[in-house]
Design an enzyme around this catalytic site. Sequence first.
Site, PDB file in Angstrom:
ATOM      1  N   ASP A 483       0.801  -1.223   0.000  1.00 51.12           N
ATOM      2  CA  ASP A 483       0.000   0.000   0.000  1.00 51.12           C
ATOM      3  C   ASP A 483       0.831   1.269   0.000  1.00 51.12           C
ATOM      4  O   ASP A 483       0.327   2.356  -0.258  1.00 51.12           O
ATOM      5  CB  ASP A 483      -0.863   0.027   1.271  1.00 51.12           C
ATOM      6  CG  ASP A 483      -2.208  -0.634   1.055  1.00 51.12           C
ATOM      7  OD1 ASP A 483      -2.660  -0.696  -0.093  1.00 51.12           O
ATOM      8  OD2 ASP A 483      -2.803  -1.083   2.051  1.00 51.12           O
ATOM      9  N   CYS A 484       2.086   1.132   0.347  1.00 48.42           N
ATOM     10  CA  CYS A 484       2.928   2.317   0.519  1.00 48.42           C
ATOM     11  C   CYS A 484       3.843   2.586  -0.670  1.00 48.42           C
ATOM     12  O   CYS A 484       4.633   3.522  -0.645  1.00 48.42           O
ATOM     13  CB  CYS A 484       3.757   2.168   1.787  1.00 48.42           C
ATOM     14  SG  CYS A 484       2.719   1.953   3.215  1.00 48.42           S
TER      15      CYS A 484
END
Length: 812
Positions: A483-484
């Site tokens: 997600d990052c």
Amino acid sequence: MKFGHFDDKNREYVITNPQTPWPWINYLGNEDFFSLISNTAGGYTFYKDAKFRRLTRYRYNNVPMDSGGKYFYIKDNDTVWSPGWKPCKTKLDKYECRHGMNYTNILGEKNGVTASVLYFVPLKTWAEIQKLTLTNNTKEIKKLKVFSFVEWCLWNAASDMENFQRNFSTGEVEIEGSVIYHKTEYKERRDHYAYYSVNVPVSGYDTDRESFFGLYNGFDEPQVVADGKSKNTEAHGWSPIASHYIEVELKPGESKDFVFVLGYVENKEDEKWESKNIINKKKAKDTISRFNTVEKVDAALADLRKYWDNLLSIYSVNSGDDKLDRMVNIWNQYQCMITFCFSRSASFFESGIGRGMGFRDSNQDLTGFVHQIPERARERIIDIASTQFPDGGCYHQYQPLTKRGNNDIGGGFNDDPLWLILGTVSYIKETGDFGILEEMVPFDNDISVSRTLFDHLTVSFDHVINNLGPHGLPLIGRADWNDCLNLNCFSNDPNESFQTTENKTEGSKAESVMIAGLFVVYGRDYVELCKRLGKNDEAARAQKHVDTMVDVIKKHGWDGSWFLRAYDYYGKKIGSDENEEAKIFIESNGWCTMAGIGKEEGMCTKALDSVKERLDSKYGIVLNNPAFTKYYIEYGEISSYPAGYKENAGVFCHNNPWIMIGETVVGNGNRAWEYYKKICPSYLEEISELHKTEPYVYAQMVAGKDAFKPGEAKNSWLTGTASWNFYAVTQYMLGVRPDYDGLLIDPCIPTDMKGFTITRKFRGATYNIEVANPNGTNKGVLEVIVDGKPNNSNLLPVFGDGKEHKVKVVLG
Ligand code: BGC
């Protein structure tokens, strides 16, 4: 240093020192009604959805930590104490907290009195039971005053924390006998109320928080308890609570039990009221009467235990290594049930307010749970697929109460669709139920655009090939599993989100090698499924795309000694030796080796050796190396974390099993198991002080080698780590793997492991499997004998006859 010990026979972790390095918690309930409870009785309760149906209030990140819970105060002359040590913190003569399968028992002893509180949510019940047992161990009569305490939340846990101009005026309660009812907003738009009862007459009660505590006191010194007398307050607005006051006299040696019920009721519109402004209490009373004696409570606990006996009998190993056995047989499976129920919503690291159910998360969670209750997995698959968009993209999250996609976060995470293939295939392999593929499933919850689940898998597959970048690799979108890794965000503004701000999406070239590997693995699954359904043209079409992707990865996804991670917005390599920082990443190396890409050419072993050399550390495999030491606007959130934490070179336990499975693909059992033990919590019990989180469940992240404090864990419980480790160790390492036509036996173990036995219930039969490793091999099945007869492959047939079957496996 340890703070307790495992009790494997009872399937409990026994905490003997209340001052654990962090609250060590447990979950009560496994279907609709839930509580989180810490080892000092902190925590909260909700119905289905920790955001929208919160029954009791909790204060996050407070001082002291873990404030608010299901507290009991015992006043014995001038001494006031609590069985769980907190909140009073009066020094106890004995303390013990037993966290078991969906129940917790907290016991405290002070001045000759033992108080034991059993907390659990009975099966199919919208209530938490608290059985308080008081015992007088002295030779004198004891006169005790007991006060219970819970604090109501005004239902929506988010607005409960912020909208005080309204909240302080809305609170409403009713008190009838020993039952306190919380009915805030019931008169208008709510069809539900909560209640807290005790099965004896009370000497008093309080429902107004400030009257109970006194305006300037904390949880540790309620005024009412100090005074030794309730004020019988009725809350109007402000902060409603529920507290019972009971006077107890105990003869020497005598024990008394009290049953408290904290429950939730929903009433139909025309059944809401008993009379004007008086709520209809029928359902509450029914539930209370189901648990009004100790016998009934004990029977309900016995049912819960039986339920878990049954669930945990489906897969169990006997390896002679207690640490391994207790994880595989008890705690890892238990954690899988919990992640299945909660996804990433409610823990002591997830507030229950932010995230709902994740699309990718829930599909992955399924793989560790599907053998337990396949029917619930089936329902979940349909719920998840219903939030998909017609083009195969999907909402990244949905709300458990409404089952609708969450608009705040939206879609665009380009790995999401593929996980639906994983979830579905895991379910079919476990059950043989191909019928699920014919279920009509809406898109975006709109039934007018329903298609079969199989069609959903097709659009999932196609979503990847319809979104390819300049190298022919999948476009990453907002992010892939990581997600990052926000390659299209370019955010300089701390007030915006890394995930949802995409100011460089148009014309983006950012591609993910991880999604490419994922596509090969689940693309092959899709092809296989097509073939089994006789859809040969579709199978051939899909196979072509998979083959092409393999070629593309070899050509554009290989860095010489490992697999690249991605290409950024400008088409520059990420996770390459060319990069200054983060030259190598775990995810793409996990997926590409799991897919066996370039295995013949030695790419897999090379990549895995590079992982070993560069990413492995004392506490597990870090996500990337070297860690980012500055912010790269073109990479996003990943480079915002200090080195060694979270997605920036932390040991992200979720993806370590990808490498373990990769190692089994090349047959390196020694390494796979070395990695397994490094992050497996039961092996870390001795370093609890450093590890910090519970030694019975996995944490999402352990600080990596570049961190200030390597080995310190964060974010326990709700993490894909649970299902992935269970999947890896049971299916690829111990190697008992459900397949369409039977149970595949394919262990990959350390050379010094002599053998083990496994009991596996599978499609209506029990397989008692004995694996021997006489020649000290890693992998390879020499011989399989089923019920005394040689089996000509390592695939055990589906018996489905309700009987037990004896299987002997020799490795060599
Ligand atoms: C999220 C996952 C994500 C992972 C890695 C977790 O917190 O729940 O969806 O894949 O972090 O970024």
